[in-house]
Design an enzyme around this catalytic site. Sequence first.
Site, short mmCIF file in Angstrom:
data_model
loop_
_atom_site.label_atom_id
_atom_site.label_comp_id
_atom_site.label_asym_id
_atom_site.label_seq_id
_atom_site.Cartn_x
_atom_site.Cartn_y
_atom_site.Cartn_z
N VAL A 608 0.86 -1.19 0.00
CA VAL A 608 0.00 0.00 0.00
C VAL A 608 0.90 1.24 0.00
O VAL A 608 1.71 1.41 0.90
CB VAL A 608 -0.91 0.03 1.25
CG1 VAL A 608 -1.85 1.24 1.21
CG2 VAL A 608 -1.70 -1.26 1.38
N ALA A 610 3.44 2.14 -1.96
CA ALA A 610 4.87 1.95 -2.29
C ALA A 610 5.75 2.20 -1.06
O ALA A 610 5.62 1.51 -0.06
CB ALA A 610 5.27 2.81 -3.47
N LYS A 681 -5.76 -2.94 -1.84
CA LYS A 681 -5.03 -2.12 -0.86
C LYS A 681 -5.89 -1.77 0.34
O LYS A 681 -5.46 -1.88 1.49
CB LYS A 681 -4.50 -0.84 -1.52
CG LYS A 681 -3.37 -1.12 -2.50
CD LYS A 681 -2.96 0.14 -3.24
CE LYS A 681 -1.84 -0.16 -4.22
NZ LYS A 681 -1.56 0.98 -5.10
#
Length: 814
Positions: A608, A610, A681
């Site tokens: 979630v 990066a 996510k």
Amino acid sequence: MKVLKFGGTSVGSSKNISNVISILDNYAKKDKVVCIVSAVGGITDKLLLAGKQAKNKDTSYIDTFNLIKDIHFNVINELNLEKSSSIVAFVDEKLNALKSLLDGIFLINELSPKTSDKLVSFGELLSSYIIAETMKNRGLSADSKNSQELIVTNSNFTKAEVDYAITNKNILAYFNSVNQQITVLPGFISKSKIGEQTTLGRGGSDFTAAIVAAALKVEQLEIWTDVSGMFTTNPKLVKQAYPIEKISYQEAMELSHFGAKVLYPPTVQPVLDLNIPIHIKNTLEPEAAGTVISNEEIISSSPVKGISNIGNIALLTLQGSGMIGIPGFSKRLFETLSQEKINIILITQASSEHSICLGIDENDAELAQTAIDATFENEIALHKIDPIIVEKDLSIIALVGDNMKNHQGISGKMFSTLGKNNINIRAIAQGASEKNISAVILQSDVKKALNTLHEQFFETKTKQLNIFITGVGNVGEKLVEQIKQQRKYLKDNLKINLRIAGLSNSRKMIFSEEGIDLTNWKEQLENGEQATLNGFFENTKALNLRNSIFVDVTANKDVAGLYEKYLRQSIGVVACNKIACSSDYENYKLLKRLSLKYNAPYLFETNVGAGLPIIDTLNNLIASGDKITSIHAVLSGSLNFVFNNFNDTTKFYDVVKQAAAEGYTEPDPRIDLSGVDVARKILILARESGVEMNLENIENTPFLSDSGMKSDSVDDFYQTLIKDEAHYQGLYASAKAKNCQLKYVAQFNDGKANVSLQEIPSDHPFYNLKGKDNIVMFYTQRYPEQPMIIKGAGAGADVTASGLFADIIRVGND
Ligand code: ADP
Ligand code: ASP
Ligand code: MG
């Protein structure tokens, strides 16, 4: 008088023999010197092998004999002694006698311990003669003396006991009237009172030297070998091991008893009583300080002095419900083993007395099994005791230190360190003196165990992490480069020694136990072996390195399917692949459970946002007692990029293509544009908030055209974007008319979650979100009105790689 002993390597080549001679020559200028030598390195093993072959009617004993002959003549030639006819004649005569003995063994098909001792004595007889003659040849005042004429023992062949009264008298008498400055004595060999050839046990040359040193009451005994002293652990197995400067007799004895081969265990006894220090030195590096073994009070920073191990151990377990009632049970057990001359290396008994475990040499296992089962035949028949259980392929590792008793928690640390690395402990013993704690483990785990314990007790400053990366595409490559760049910093500042031990892309894979050299890793990978996912796992498992971490930089379902296997081997998992975390809830929970059970971290921060610390922050909030009430977020870097660049002057197709080219989308852009990626996510965040939820529970309102949603290939999908441009322009126009921005929003509220494209008004925090940025707002009990906000670049190879890197470091700091 000085007493020095030189081991097999020291007398194994002309270069080393020259070193030996120069060391002796130096001493001989000031004092008389006794030099005890071993057989040339490896010769005792070869003599025993030839004997065994001859006994088994295997004619290759002749090859082995010829090899022994060649080794000796090579040394003679290297030393330029081949022109001396008397030397060649003496060596020939000895070798002929050896050959006759071997022929005899071959003929009668038998090799008794008595003959075995006669056989191995050739090694030391030859080496001592050659060294003494070399010295004479070089003009030194030297001669050899056969220690069989000095050291007298009983007839306990292969490990005879010394009669000190006679031996000491012999030694004193001889050396009181010795003329030459240097006397060379063969180590290891002796004679019984009735003149039979005996030996003092494997490695016994050290013992010969100690016997001579004690008889002559010298100031110190020097043992010269092929390493610079007694090391913190076996230097052949642990690179980071280092020589111990000073150590007590007791510690040295414990370490050698538990396998530190550098010193033969009985060596200490004769010199201990007279307080004669033993100095261990390196013939190949005479300037190195070495180790001094003495009675001196030693203050050292670590209570653990060294770690040693003995291989080839068999564990015998005797158990049974009726054991408590059996009189003299232990006595009968130990007597049985003693009658069979079986040495017990380790004993543990459960306090319930329901079972007793013994560690013995694996070679004695069958004999012990038969003898013990015979002793307890009746009790076994009456089912009071089970037949003895024998386990093999085991090894003992021991922590040793006089001072361990004054420090609490050492055994706890030892066992948790082993446990963290998935090293199963079969039995534990702690000496009553608390100078040693030993554990029985699998032979195949020894190297890992020694390395990890050494790191724990002697290198507390650095922790080695072994990384295995699968998927070195865009993000993976960046990760390798970041690791390459940061390695030194991590070592210097965080005391983490980060090594990439395995690398793989979809075609090739490479491994290196020492860590892959990163200067040309791409070339190496190109030349690697063919990659398979299971092959990668099997290799990682087989390397069995401590603190191993598998890093998944793919978006592949099959790779995610293997996490379970990695975790079960106590190999940590760091993943940017979000399939596992967003898969079936049971699977997510299972991985979490395995991570706890096997002490292997499972980290997925990059799933979630990066590199943004979203999951870590969420975990910290929860761990500190906060409760999440709702989450509002823009979680797709790619969708954000798309809607920030899409307007009435651009084409939807072009913008999506650009996002893919920049690496912002998943390899299949439909996963982003259909909202599935964002749904995954928010699902992960919901689960990490403690809610049981599956992907199908997330309400997903698509914004794609119908044909876009139904496309069955990536190419087909791109075609629909061109065809349905009007549909997308419509979305833009509607938002613009309301002075809004299009944002793809994920929400979690009251246990429910949804994802959808929304028109965001200008006063909303999402309105000004630029480029590929992500934003997450956590509303919690502690942040009820003003949310905790995390915002920043949420996609891109560099930031994703750095997020993975942060997870790896998190494991290192654990
Ligand atoms: P030598 O032939 O000189 O008697 P050994 O081979 O008997 O030599 O003993 C030296 C070897 O002991 C070293 O080369 C090393 O492999 C091994 N060893 C095992 N444990 C230790 C330790 N703790 N310190 C030093 N050496 C060790
Ligand atoms: N040569 C004998 C052995 O290899 C004794 C020694 O080297 O200490 O066991
Ligand atoms: Mg030795």
